[in-house]
Enzyme design. Structure first.
Site, PDB file in Angstrom:
ATOM      1  N   ASN A 212       0.854  -1.191   0.000  1.00 11.91           N
ATOM      2  CA  ASN A 212       0.000   0.000   0.000  1.00 11.91           C
ATOM      3  C   ASN A 212       0.888   1.239   0.000  1.00 11.91           C
ATOM      4  OD1 ASN A 212       0.470   0.915   2.865  1.00 11.91           O
ATOM      5  ND2 ASN A 212      -0.275  -1.163   3.220  1.00 11.91           N
ATOM      6  N   ASP A 281      -5.189  -5.941   4.968  1.00 11.39           N
ATOM      7  CA  ASP A 281      -6.383  -6.632   5.455  1.00 11.39           C
ATOM      8  C   ASP A 281      -6.459  -8.043   4.897  1.00 11.39           C
ATOM      9  OD1 ASP A 281      -7.440  -4.663   7.079  1.00 11.39           O
ATOM     10  OD2 ASP A 281      -8.333  -3.605   5.382  1.00 11.39           O
ATOM     11  N   PHE A 325      -5.676   4.196  13.873  1.00  7.73           N
ATOM     12  CA  PHE A 325      -5.739   5.152  12.771  1.00  7.73           C
ATOM     13  C   PHE A 325      -6.819   4.674  11.819  1.00  7.73           C
ATOM     14  CE2 PHE A 325      -2.262   8.348  12.207  1.00  7.73           C
ATOM     15  CZ  PHE A 325      -1.786   8.279  13.509  1.00  7.73           C
ATOM     16  N   LYS A 343     -13.927  -1.418  17.065  1.00  6.48           N
ATOM     17  CA  LYS A 343     -12.641  -1.947  17.525  1.00  6.48           C
ATOM     18  C   LYS A 343     -12.449  -1.766  19.031  1.00  6.48           C
ATOM     19  CE  LYS A 343     -10.390  -1.774  13.084  1.00  6.48           C
ATOM     20  NZ  LYS A 343      -9.146  -2.206  12.449  1.00  6.48           N
TER      21      LYS A 343
HETATM   22  N1  CTP Z   1      -5.319  -2.566  11.516  1.00  3.22           N
HETATM   23  C1  CTP Z   1      -4.815  -3.642  12.214  1.00  3.22           C
HETATM   24  N2  CTP Z   1      -4.780  -4.871  11.646  1.00  3.22           N
HETATM   25  C2  CTP Z   1      -5.237  -5.063  10.394  1.00  3.22           C
HETATM   26  C3  CTP Z   1      -5.773  -3.975   9.678  1.00  3.22           C
HETATM   27  C4  CTP Z   1      -5.794  -2.732  10.270  1.00  3.22           C
HETATM   28  O1  CTP Z   1      -4.384  -3.472  13.355  1.00  3.22           O
HETATM   29  N3  CTP Z   1      -5.179  -6.267   9.869  1.00  3.22           N
HETATM   30  C5  CTP Z   1      -5.345  -1.258  12.176  1.00  3.22           C
HETATM   31  C6  CTP Z   1      -4.618  -0.140  11.476  1.00  3.22           C
HETATM   32  O2  CTP Z   1      -3.281  -0.054  11.897  1.00  3.22           O
HETATM   33  C7  CTP Z   1      -5.391   1.087  11.899  1.00  3.22           C
HETATM   34  C8  CTP Z   1      -6.793   0.550  12.100  1.00  3.22           C
HETATM   35  O3  CTP Z   1      -6.681  -0.858  12.219  1.00  3.22           O
HETATM   36  O4  CTP Z   1      -4.941   1.590  13.124  1.00  3.22           O
HETATM   37  C9  CTP Z   1      -7.760   0.852  11.015  1.00  3.22           C
HETATM   38  O5  CTP Z   1      -7.281   0.397   9.805  1.00  3.22           O
HETATM   39  P1  CTP Z   1      -8.186   0.432   8.517  1.00  3.22           P
HETATM   40  O6  CTP Z   1      -7.487  -0.282   7.422  1.00  3.22           O
HETATM   41  O7  CTP Z   1      -8.648   1.839   8.259  1.00  3.22           O
HETATM   42  O8  CTP Z   1      -9.451  -0.362   9.036  1.00  3.22           O
HETATM   43  P2  CTP Z   1      -9.942  -1.797   8.778  1.00  3.22           P
HETATM   44  O9  CTP Z   1      -9.870  -2.564  10.047  1.00  3.22           O
HETATM   45  O10 CTP Z   1      -9.209  -2.381   7.628  1.00  3.22           O
HETATM   46  O11 CTP Z   1     -11.465  -1.535   8.416  1.00  3.22           O
HETATM   47  P3  CTP Z   1     -12.134  -1.280   6.971  1.00  3.22           P
HETATM   48  O12 CTP Z   1     -11.555  -2.302   6.069  1.00  3.22           O
HETATM   49  O13 CTP Z   1     -13.576  -1.463   7.257  1.00  3.22           O
HETATM   50  O14 CTP Z   1     -11.805   0.130   6.584  1.00  3.22           O
END
Ligand code: CTP
Length: 419
Positions: A212, A281, A325, A343
């Site tokens: 990313n 993700d 974040f 969360k």
């Molecule tokens: N995060 C995490 N572990 C993951 C994905 C995300 O700990 N596997 C954390 C990121 O570091 C950030 C927060 O979750 O602090 C939000 O990340 P974001 O990608 O915006 O959220 P998602 O959990 O992926 O939710 P969505 O896909 O619905 O946006």
């Protein structure tokens, strides 16, 4: 609060007048020092009239005497080095950077720089080629590594007629950096802060990965700021092109799974977690052993990674603050609040990444610091300044906890903003 503004030789020296005024609006008492080169661009009298102090122009200047200490001229740099609470060098010319990096002491500024223990803020300004030259970049890196805060020059039209990076940063950005180092000196002492940064990479085959656009700048700025404010800092970092911040324990990782393991292993003893990393993700269900060959359409099967942030909330010890974040592109506010609740974190730093010029890979950013009951708008500023603002907001969450500890309250829930 007394600080020193050192003006060096360059066309941007005139902008230091505006900077002086801006610093004064923050109730800072500013002593101006000018190098010989600076005096060719602006008269010391201008700064003397505005600052209310005699301007220090040279090491051997017979007329200067530290008003407070009554130091003799020869000892002036030592007296000022001890009494000043910050040394701001703006504009810093290429030559002054080189001299400071070398530790030269044949002028007042060089002597003051070596003699002071006060934080140093350097705002360079010069022609773009001079700024980009490896010699200047090496000097900057050295000064930063020795603890100086660098307020990077802006991009735009330069006095030499060229376009590019080299314009002195706006006075507001320099003032922010100064306030950042002055006001927050040691308020995170006693905290162990675990910060994640960068973008994780999920291998597809031996040469490719899913990644990313995260540069890691926000997380690294947070790590630097937390360290400067007295915290013990553990930085779990996915790949970035950034230098490791001084004084932080840096744990390099590549994948989301590695980041999860590194974070979980370091949770005991951690008092504050800030998940600024862009964590994948999804990851490929299987990593191809050999490089994938081109042969028509290709479908990759992905499986979800573990949500590290949500898992931290499950495992957290009493008193541990957990900050997430969220990078959103639509329904920013509603999505951020939903994520906060889902969360179970204490706060979310919400970024609207659809806005141009801020966020990913940019040096500046804007955010909303969202708790279950509050939303603080943090307007566009440098990531360095934003890091300090974010830590300020986090410490607001800590304050009631500290108060309860001091007053011996046994209230079981010590996290008032926990959703
Ligand atoms: N995060 C995490 N572990 C993951 C994905 C995300 O700990 N596997 C954390 C990121 O570091 C950030 C927060 O979750 O602090 C939000 O990340 P974001 O990608 O915006 O959220 P998602 O959990 O992926 O939710 P969505 O896909 O619905 O946006």
């Amino acid at each position: 609060m007394k600080i020193t503004l050192a003006v060096t030789g360059g066309i941007a020296a005139y902008k230091a007048v505006e900077l002086l005024r801006a610093l004064q609006t923050k109730a800072l008492d500013v002593q101006v020092v000018m190098t010989e080169g600076a005096q060719r661009f602006v008269q010391p009298l201008t700064f003397a009239a505005l600052s209310g102090h005699r301007v220090i122009t040279g090491l051997w200047d017979e007329q200067i005497l530290d008003e407070a200490s009554g130091a003799t001229p020869a000892m002036e740099h030592i007296a000022l080095a001890q009494s000043t609470e910050a040394l701001v060098i703006a504009p810093a010319s290429a030559d002054s950077l080189a001299r400071l990096a070398q530790g030269r002491v044949d002028d007042f500024l060089g002597s003051l720089y070596l003699a002071t223990l006060a934080p140093v803020i350097i705002a360079p300004a010069m022609n773009v080629r001079m700024w980009e030259h490896p010699a200047t970049q090496a000097n900057i890196a050295l000064l930063e590594a020795r603890g100086a805060t660098i307020v990077a020059p802006n991009n735009g039209a330069l006095a030499c007629g060229m376009q590019g990076t080299g314009r002195l940063a706006e006075p507001s950005a320099i003032v922010e950096a100064v306030l950042g180092v002055l006001h927050h000196s040691e308020d995170l002492a006693g905290e162990t802060v675990l910060i994640t940064a960068g973008g994780t990479r999920e291998a597809v085959d031996p040469v490719r990965f899913l990644g990313n656009r995260s540069s890691g700048k926000m997380g690294y700025s947070l790590a630097e700021a937390a360290r400067r404010r007295g915290a013990r800092v553990i930085l779990v970092s996915a790949p970035t092109a950034l230098r490791a911040p001084i004084g932080c324990e840096v744990v390099p990782v590549i994948t989301a799974d590695q980041m999860r393991d590194a974070v979980f292993a370091r949770l005991p003893g951690t008092t504050m977690v800030i998940m600024s990393a862009a964590v994948a993700d999804y990851k490929p269900r299987a990593i191809a052993e050999q490089k994938l060959r081109r042969s028509g359409p290709l479908t990759l099967e992905l499986e979800p990674t573990e949500d590290i942030l949500a898992a931290i909330v499950q495992r957290r010890e009493p008193g541990m603050l957990v900050i997430g974040f969220a990078a959103e592109t639509q329904d920013v506010f509603a999505s951020g609040r939903a994520k906060l609740m889902r969360k179970g974190v204490d706060a979310i730093v919400l970024n609207d990444v659809s806005r141009e010029g801020i966020g990913f890979d940019s040096d500046s950013n804007a955010a909303t610091f969202l708790t279950a009951s509050t939303a603080a708008d943090l307007p566009e500023m440098s990531k360095r300044a934003l890091a300090d603002r974010i830590l300020g907001e986090v410490m607001q969450l800590r304050r009631p906890q500290r108060l309860m500890a001091e007053t011996g309250s046994h209230t079981p829930s010590i996290l008032p903003t926990r959703p």
